[in-house]
Design a protein around this motif. Structure first.
Motif, PDB file in Angstrom:
ATOM      1  N   HIS A 156       0.855  -1.178   0.000  1.00  0.00           N
ATOM      2  CA  HIS A 156       0.000   0.000   0.000  1.00  0.00           C
ATOM      3  C   HIS A 156       0.899   1.239   0.000  1.00  0.00           C
ATOM      4  CE1 HIS A 156      -3.080  -2.863   0.750  1.00  0.00           C
ATOM      5  NE2 HIS A 156      -2.476  -3.252   1.839  1.00  0.00           N
ATOM      6  N   PRO A 157       1.304   1.706  -1.184  1.00  0.00           N
ATOM      7  CA  PRO A 157       2.256   2.802  -1.287  1.00  0.00           C
ATOM      8  C   PRO A 157       1.854   4.040  -0.499  1.00  0.00           C
ATOM      9  CG  PRO A 157       1.810   1.859  -3.431  1.00  0.00           C
ATOM     10  CD  PRO A 157       0.835   1.248  -2.475  1.00  0.00           C
ATOM     11  N   GLY A 158       2.861   4.702   0.031  1.00  0.00           N
ATOM     12  CA  GLY A 158       2.641   5.969   0.710  1.00  0.00           C
ATOM     13  C   GLY A 158       2.007   5.837   2.083  1.00  0.00           C
ATOM     14  N   GLY A 159       2.024   4.659   2.675  1.00  0.00           N
ATOM     15  CA  GLY A 159       1.438   4.471   3.985  1.00  0.00           C
ATOM     16  C   GLY A 159      -0.076   4.515   3.987  1.00  0.00           C
ATOM     17  N   ALA A 160      -0.697   4.144   2.879  1.00  0.00           N
ATOM     18  CA  ALA A 160      -2.153   4.193   2.788  1.00  0.00           C
ATOM     19  C   ALA A 160      -2.805   3.317   3.854  1.00  0.00           C
ATOM     20  CB  ALA A 160      -2.619   3.774   1.399  1.00  0.00           C
ATOM     21  N   ASP A 161      -2.155   2.217   4.231  1.00  0.00           N
ATOM     22  CA  ASP A 161      -2.719   1.353   5.270  1.00  0.00           C
ATOM     23  C   ASP A 161      -2.790   2.095   6.597  1.00  0.00           C
ATOM     24  OD1 ASP A 161       0.099   1.293   5.238  1.00  0.00           O
ATOM     25  OD2 ASP A 161       0.171  -0.666   6.196  1.00  0.00           O
ATOM     26  N   ARG A 162      -1.749   2.831   6.927  1.00  0.00           N
ATOM     27  CA  ARG A 162      -1.726   3.601   8.179  1.00  0.00           C
ATOM     28  C   ARG A 162      -2.779   4.706   8.154  1.00  0.00           C
ATOM     29  NH1 ARG A 162       2.664   7.677   9.976  1.00  0.00           N
ATOM     30  NH2 ARG A 162       2.058   7.996  12.122  1.00  0.00           N
ATOM     31  N   LEU A 163      -2.876   5.406   7.036  1.00  0.00           N
ATOM     32  CA  LEU A 163      -3.870   6.462   6.899  1.00  0.00           C
ATOM     33  C   LEU A 163      -5.284   5.887   6.968  1.00  0.00           C
ATOM     34  CD1 LEU A 163      -4.625   9.393   6.412  1.00  0.00           C
ATOM     35  CD2 LEU A 163      -4.284   8.996   3.959  1.00  0.00           C
ATOM     36  N   SER A 192      -3.601  14.389 -12.899  1.00  0.00           N
ATOM     37  CA  SER A 192      -3.593  15.856 -12.878  1.00  0.00           C
ATOM     38  C   SER A 192      -2.241  16.460 -12.539  1.00  0.00           C
ATOM     39  CB  SER A 192      -4.648  16.369 -11.892  1.00  0.00           C
ATOM     40  OG  SER A 192      -4.375  15.870 -10.593  1.00  0.00           O
ATOM     41  N   VAL A 193      -1.372  15.731 -11.877  1.00  0.00           N
ATOM     42  CA  VAL A 193      -0.028  16.228 -11.550  1.00  0.00           C
ATOM     43  C   VAL A 193       0.985  15.172 -11.981  1.00  0.00           C
ATOM     44  CG1 VAL A 193      -0.715  17.774  -9.685  1.00  0.00           C
ATOM     45  CG2 VAL A 193      -0.241  15.390  -9.181  1.00  0.00           C
ATOM     46  N   PRO A 194       2.149  15.594 -12.455  1.00  0.00           N
ATOM     47  CA  PRO A 194       3.094  14.644 -13.046  1.00  0.00           C
ATOM     48  C   PRO A 194       3.991  13.929 -12.030  1.00  0.00           C
ATOM     49  CG  PRO A 194       3.930  16.856 -13.295  1.00  0.00           C
ATOM     50  CD  PRO A 194       2.578  16.978 -12.645  1.00  0.00           C
ATOM     51  N   HIS A 195       3.406  13.371 -10.980  1.00  0.00           N
ATOM     52  CA  HIS A 195       4.159  12.528 -10.063  1.00  0.00           C
ATOM     53  C   HIS A 195       3.226  11.470  -9.471  1.00  0.00           C
ATOM     54  CE1 HIS A 195       2.620  15.656  -7.214  1.00  0.00           C
ATOM     55  NE2 HIS A 195       2.387  14.596  -6.478  1.00  0.00           N
ATOM     56  N   LEU A 196       3.831  10.408  -8.978  1.00  0.00           N
ATOM     57  CA  LEU A 196       3.061   9.313  -8.405  1.00  0.00           C
ATOM     58  C   LEU A 196       2.490   9.735  -7.057  1.00  0.00           C
ATOM     59  CD1 LEU A 196       2.186   6.339  -8.457  1.00  0.00           C
ATOM     60  CD2 LEU A 196       4.359   5.807  -7.314  1.00  0.00           C
TER      61      LEU A 196
END
Length: 104
Positions: free
Chosen positions: A22-29, A55-59
């Motif tokens: 779950h990239p970016g800590g989505a599980d914690r959030l 909409s924005v050029p980053h993951l």
């Protein structure tokens, strides 16, 4: 993508050892949304590439807290109008088996 991972049934109940799924800590959030907002569910959304309305050029990922009566839907209501030659599911299976990555 689905798979036989019982510990990943819900993003908020993933084991910490699996949190990289779950990239970016989505599980914690997601767990914080349950405990802090009393959300009964969470949608984790991502748009990758120009055909996805990125909409924005980053993951990045969007975590949307959900409740049964929230009145929104994050699921598509129709089918894509894009057409393929041949069977798209078979083409995807072949690409996954071959390890091909379009545009990389």
């Amino acid at each position: 993508m689905g798979g036989p991972w019982p510990d990943r049934l819900r993003v908020h109940s993933a084991r910490p050892s699996r949190s990289r799924a779950h990239p970016g800590g989505a599980d914690r959030l997601a767990r914080a949304m349950r405990s802090g907002l009393n959300a009964t569910g969470v949608n984790v959304l991502n748009a990758s590439g120009p055909g996805s309305e990125q909409s924005v050029p980053h993951l990045h990922f969007h975590a949307v807290p959900r409740w049964p009566d929230d009145g929104i839907s994050t699921w598509p209501t129709g089918q894509s109008q894009h057409r393929f030659d041949g069977d798209p599911a078979a083409r995807l299976a072949d690409a996954l088996t071959a390890g091909k990555h379009h545009g990389s």
